[in-house]
Design a protein around this motif. Structure first.
Motif, short mmCIF file in Angstrom:
data_model
loop_
_atom_site.label_atom_id
_atom_site.label_comp_id
_atom_site.label_asym_id
_atom_site.label_seq_id
_atom_site.Cartn_x
_atom_site.Cartn_y
_atom_site.Cartn_z
N PRO A 132 0.79 -1.23 0.00
CA PRO A 132 0.00 0.00 0.00
C PRO A 132 0.83 1.29 0.00
CG PRO A 132 0.12 -0.85 2.22
CD PRO A 132 0.89 -1.81 1.35
N VAL A 133 2.17 1.17 -0.07
CA VAL A 133 2.98 2.39 -0.14
C VAL A 133 2.63 3.16 -1.41
CG1 VAL A 133 5.32 3.33 -0.26
CG2 VAL A 133 4.82 1.37 1.22
N ASP A 134 2.65 2.46 -2.54
CA ASP A 134 2.14 3.05 -3.78
C ASP A 134 0.61 3.01 -3.73
OD1 ASP A 134 4.70 3.42 -4.73
OD2 ASP A 134 4.74 1.54 -5.85
N LYS A 135 -0.02 4.09 -4.13
CA LYS A 135 -1.48 4.20 -4.05
C LYS A 135 -2.11 3.71 -5.35
CE LYS A 135 -1.04 6.33 -0.09
NZ LYS A 135 0.44 6.38 -0.03
N ILE A 136 -2.97 2.68 -5.25
CA ILE A 136 -3.66 2.13 -6.41
C ILE A 136 -5.15 2.39 -6.24
CG2 ILE A 136 -4.14 0.07 -7.78
CD1 ILE A 136 -1.48 -1.06 -6.69
N LEU A 137 -5.72 3.17 -7.15
CA LEU A 137 -7.13 3.56 -7.07
C LEU A 137 -7.89 2.97 -8.24
CD1 LEU A 137 -5.23 6.21 -6.17
CD2 LEU A 137 -7.48 7.13 -5.64
N TRP A 138 -9.09 2.48 -7.95
CA TRP A 138 -9.95 1.88 -8.98
C TRP A 138 -11.20 2.72 -9.11
CZ3 TRP A 138 -8.05 -2.52 -11.39
CH2 TRP A 138 -6.95 -3.12 -10.76
N ASP A 139 -11.59 2.99 -10.35
CA ASP A 139 -12.73 3.86 -10.60
C ASP A 139 -14.06 3.16 -10.40
OD1 ASP A 139 -12.86 6.53 -11.02
OD2 ASP A 139 -13.14 6.42 -13.17
N SER A 163 -22.66 -15.97 2.43
CA SER A 163 -23.84 -15.28 2.95
C SER A 163 -24.58 -14.51 1.87
CB SER A 163 -23.44 -14.33 4.08
OG SER A 163 -22.52 -13.36 3.61
N ASN A 164 -24.19 -14.72 0.59
CA ASN A 164 -24.82 -14.05 -0.55
C ASN A 164 -24.74 -12.53 -0.45
OD1 ASN A 164 -25.72 -16.26 -2.15
ND2 ASN A 164 -27.31 -16.64 -0.63
N ARG A 165 -23.66 -12.03 0.13
CA ARG A 165 -23.45 -10.59 0.20
C ARG A 165 -22.52 -10.20 -0.92
NH1 ARG A 165 -21.17 -9.27 5.87
NH2 ARG A 165 -21.34 -7.14 5.08
N ARG A 166 -22.66 -8.99 -1.38
CA ARG A 166 -21.86 -8.51 -2.51
C ARG A 166 -20.55 -7.93 -1.99
NH1 ARG A 166 -23.56 -3.87 -6.86
NH2 ARG A 166 -22.24 -4.57 -8.56
N PRO A 167 -19.38 -8.52 -2.36
CA PRO A 167 -18.12 -8.10 -1.78
C PRO A 167 -17.81 -6.63 -1.95
CG PRO A 167 -17.86 -10.18 -2.93
CD PRO A 167 -19.24 -9.69 -3.24
N VAL A 168 -18.07 -6.07 -3.14
CA VAL A 168 -17.65 -4.69 -3.37
C VAL A 168 -18.41 -3.69 -2.52
CG1 VAL A 168 -16.92 -5.13 -5.72
CG2 VAL A 168 -19.27 -4.48 -5.30
N ALA A 169 -19.56 -4.08 -1.97
CA ALA A 169 -20.35 -3.15 -1.19
C ALA A 169 -20.20 -3.36 0.31
CB ALA A 169 -21.82 -3.25 -1.58
N ALA A 170 -19.41 -4.35 0.72
CA ALA A 170 -19.31 -4.68 2.13
C ALA A 170 -18.34 -3.74 2.84
CB ALA A 170 -18.84 -6.13 2.29
N PRO A 171 -18.76 -3.13 3.97
CA PRO A 171 -17.88 -2.21 4.68
C PRO A 171 -16.67 -2.88 5.28
CG PRO A 171 -19.86 -2.65 5.97
CD PRO A 171 -20.07 -3.28 4.62
N ASP A 172 -16.81 -4.17 5.66
CA ASP A 172 -15.69 -4.87 6.27
C ASP A 172 -14.74 -5.43 5.22
OD1 ASP A 172 -17.57 -6.59 5.29
OD2 ASP A 172 -17.63 -7.91 7.04
N PHE A 173 -14.94 -5.03 3.97
CA PHE A 173 -14.10 -5.53 2.88
C PHE A 173 -13.02 -4.53 2.50
CE2 PHE A 173 -14.11 -7.88 -1.39
CZ PHE A 173 -13.49 -8.96 -0.82
N GLU A 174 -12.98 -3.37 3.16
CA GLU A 174 -11.96 -2.36 2.85
C GLU A 174 -10.73 -2.60 3.71
OE1 GLU A 174 -12.63 -0.40 0.35
OE2 GLU A 174 -14.65 -1.19 0.20
N SER A 175 -9.59 -2.13 3.22
CA SER A 175 -8.34 -2.28 3.97
C SER A 175 -7.39 -1.17 3.58
CB SER A 175 -7.70 -3.65 3.66
OG SER A 175 -7.07 -3.64 2.39
N GLY A 176 -6.18 -1.23 4.12
CA GLY A 176 -5.17 -0.23 3.81
C GLY A 176 -4.73 -0.25 2.36
N PHE A 177 -5.07 -1.31 1.64
CA PHE A 177 -4.74 -1.37 0.21
C PHE A 177 -5.73 -0.58 -0.65
CE2 PHE A 177 -2.61 -5.11 1.94
CZ PHE A 177 -1.37 -5.05 1.33
N ASP A 178 -6.74 -0.03 0.00
CA ASP A 178 -7.73 0.79 -0.71
C ASP A 178 -7.62 2.23 -0.21
OD1 ASP A 178 -8.79 -1.61 -1.87
OD2 ASP A 178 -9.87 -1.96 0.00
#
Length: 710
Positions: A132-139, A163-178
């Motif tokens: 995560p030192v280099d910042k990678i952003l996805w649109d 659990s049939n949840r959508r990964p991209v919308a899950a709040p617990d799916f974010e990290s320092g790599f985002d």
């Protein structure tokens, strides 16, 4: 030989030779019946035989199940593990990621093909750069699946899938790599430029990479950010994932950008240190020579690069970005080579790398494509609408087509990410009268205003969450000038597995505060058809109405819309003497459910459909206050919406002083995370049980209210 049969609606009895993935030539496709655990990776029909590659989908309770082994992916705990992999191993890793993602997408039934197009690109990015030192952003969030797999979140993705949840919308799916959370798209270049400038101020040397795609490049913010990045000249890398193979706005009219040995060599040359330093040296020398030499050399450079590069590539040069490409987005060796060169360049300003990718699934026959879609229907999620149920969008399209037969000036403008299937039908029927502008909501609103000023009747179709991006245009280009644009606000309210990203919570509040706007919402498909007819007749001011996602709850046949007799007039559905429930939009149906529950407890309830938020039906409100001691308003919108207008009237009209006890039920003042629609309504307190419990509490029957909530 193993024979497989199934019990699902289509039928196929394929015969496999041992462990082979090839169906035998004798396979009969005339009766297709795929089991619920049977998926597909690629389907191809040949003129004289039937060949298909298929794979078994793991059981819902076991994520890995029969999935193919992924030894390299299993060893990846962070992007650092990619640094020492050979090109061959990187290719194998990409194949393993694609296999896993294909399985996840098949299980979730979410349209996420964009994640498959960027697998090799994602692997190459993490091999070259140091997140995560280099910042990678996805649109776009849907492109980040592979990125999340490689950044230590594979187990979380597996848990979410179960659990049939959508990964991209899950709040617990974010990290320092985002470094910046993605939502609707088109923000990565702006955010990345801000991070690059902050880096320069602090004297750091990390790299900033922003990945955009064809959809987001249609939005104006991307070009604003690119122009500013060219002016500020800060080091930044923008990667355009081009899955359309063309920068031309009409793909069907444009020639495909060729990807061959020449384009590969040219891209490597453009990105090389030697070439770029030679180019910079030429700039310095021509400036010293003077006499217009620099301007002449710049024109020669632009002309030469325009002749060699694909159509449209010089646009990025004009914006101030150094263009490199096109690069084959599925050739890891080329990607790594180009990205390594770009990453090694310092003080060279912003760079755009044009990467050509392709959709992973290619079906050779339209009929087989339909079969493939039916196969996917066998794997259903808990919040998937059953096949065959009509939606609000279906009803709207039918009503608008019917109105267009009576009003030849009706046209449709659509903006946002993708289109619902029913809107594709509208596009086909309207033909040249249908304008899809993509993720250009601001343009869509002002464009619709121009159409209205030209004497047409534009229906501007925009999802609620996307209309937020065009609010300034709604205010100044439409409402302030009283231009008769008809706004159809789709995906209003809660949106299930899309969570807060696409939640349409705020449109009632921000549209109803505009002085000239007529704001209404249908309670069912009959009312929706009437509101389409009503909107078509309003020519002196703007009007909007909203409807939610999901299946209809009343009837299954279409209606001919009849204009509402008087704008601003609500209606009473059932009458009682104890409590009045005033619903707005789709919440009228939940009010009726609450009425049914309360009637069993001996409570007589009046249910009214407000229809209009603005102008408010003050006669209806006075009648409800006169005949009842208790009033409950219900809406699937944020605080500050319909209830706010009711409160304003009740207080100014003296109804609150007269003794009416009023309770508003709205969406809570927080973002509701992804879940099934029923679960979200329960969290929001908008179910029939919640409404009935509120009424019982007003009546002083607290114990019964608590029992309803158990």
């Amino acid at each position: 030989m193993v024979a497989v049969t199934s019990q699902y609606p289509f039928g196929i009895c394929p015969q496999f030779h041992g462990n082979s993935r090839l169906l035998s030539p004798e396979t009969d496709f005339s009766a297709l019946n795929f089991p619920y655990r049977l998926g597909y990776s690629r389907l191809t029909l040949h003129p004289k035989g039937h060949v298909a590659e298929i794979h078994s989908l793991p059981h819902a309770g076991d994520f890995t199940g029969e999935n193919e082994p992924t030894p390299i992916l299993d060893a990846i705990e962070s992007p650092m593990n990619l640094k020492n992999l050979s090109t061959k191993e990187l290719k194998q890793l990409a194949n393993e990621i694609r296999s896993e993602l294909s399985f996840i997408i098949a299980k979730s039934q979410k349209p996420s093909s964009s994640s498959l197009t960027v697998v090799e690109l994602t692997v190459a990015i993490h091999h070259v750069f140091h997140a995560p030192v280099d910042k990678i952003l996805w649109d776009v969030a849907e492109q980040t699946y592979a990125h999340k797999l490689l950044t230590g979140r594979r187990q979380i993705m597996q848990a979410l899938e179960k659990s049939n949840r959508r990964p991209v919308a899950a709040p617990d799916f974010e990290s320092g790599f985002d470094p910046f959370r993605v939502g609707h798209g088109c923000n990565s270049v702006s955010a990345g430029l801000g991070m690059a400038i902050a880096r320069d101020f602090k004297g750091k040397r990390d790299r900033v990479v922003a990945v955009i795609n064809n959809e987001t490049i249609m939005a104006g913010q991307v070009y604003e950010a690119m122009r500013n990045s060219g002016y500020l000249d800060s080091n930044m890398i923008v990667i355009l994932n081009d899955s359309r193979h063309s920068l031309h706005p009409k793909v069907e009219e444009a020639s495909k950008i060729p990807i061959n040995a020449f384009s590969s060599t040219l891209s490597k040359l453009q990105s090389s240190k030697l070439f770029r330093r030679f180019r910079e040296l030429a700039k310095v020398l021509t400036k010293k020579i003077g006499k217009g030499m620099y301007e002449w050399a710049a024109k020669v450079d632009e002309y030469a690069r325009g002749m060699i590069g694909p159509p449209g590539s010089t646009l990025f040069e004009e914006l101030g970005l150094y263009y490199i490409g096109p690069v084959d987005g599925h050739n890891i060796e080329d990607l790594v080579c180009v990205l390594n060169e770009v990453a090694s360049l310092d003080s060279m300003g912003p760079v755009l790398v044009h990467v050509i990718t392709k959709e992973e699934l290619e079906v050779g026959d339209n009929q087989m494509n339909a079969v493939a879609n039916k196969i996917m229907e066998g794997v259903s999620s808990s919040d998937t609408i059953p096949c065959g149920n009509r939606t609000y969008s279906d009803c709207f399209v039918e009503a608008l087509i019917s109105e267009a037969k009576r009003h030849k000036d009706i046209v449709a403008v659509h903006a946002g990410m993708g289109m619902e299937p029913s809107l594709h039908l509208l596009k086909d029927v309207f033909a040249e009268k249908f304008f899809d502008v993509g993720m250009a909501e601001q343009h869509a609103v002002t464009f619709a205003a121009g159409l209205a000023c030209g004497g047409l009747k534009p229906f501007c179709i925009i999802p609620s969450a996307f209309l937020q991006r065009a609010y300034d245009q709604v205010v100044h280009d439409v409402d302030r000038q009283k231009v008769p644009v008809r706004f159809i606000i789709t995906s209003a309210g809660l949106v299930g597995s899309d969570g807060p990203i696409h939640c349409g919570a705020f449109d009632i509040a921000f549209m109803s505060c505009l002085p000239n706007m007529i704001v209404m919402a249908p309670s069912d498909e009959v009312e929706l058809s009437h509101m389409v007819a009503t909107a078509a007749l309003i020519d002196d001011r703007p009007v909007c109405f909203r409807y939610p996602r999901g299946a209809l709850s009343v009837m299954e046949h279409s209606f001919s819309g009849i204009p509402i007799e008087k704008v601003g007039r609500g209606r009473i559905l059932t009458e009682g003497k104890d409590v009045a429930l005033l619903g707005y939009g789709s919440m009228v149906q939940n009010c009726l459910r609450a009425q049914s529950l309360l009637s069993k407890l001996g409570v007589e309830v009046t249910v009214a459909d407000a229809r209009f938020c603005k102008p408010l039906d003050i006669q209806l409100l006075r009648q409800l206050c006169k005949n009842h001691s208790f009033l409950v308003t219900v809406e699937e919108g944020s605080i500050g919406g319909f209830a706010s207008h009711v409160a304003q009237f009740l207080s100014l009209d003296g109804q609150l002083d007269a003794g009416i006890k009023w309770r508003p039920i709205t969406l809570p003042d927080n973002y509701i995370e992804q879940a099934s629609p029923k679960e979200q309504l329960a969290v929001a307190g908008l179910t029939g049980n919640h409404i009935a419990a509120t009424a019982l509490s007003l009546l002083g029957r607290t114990r019964e209210a608590l029992l309803l909530m158990c």
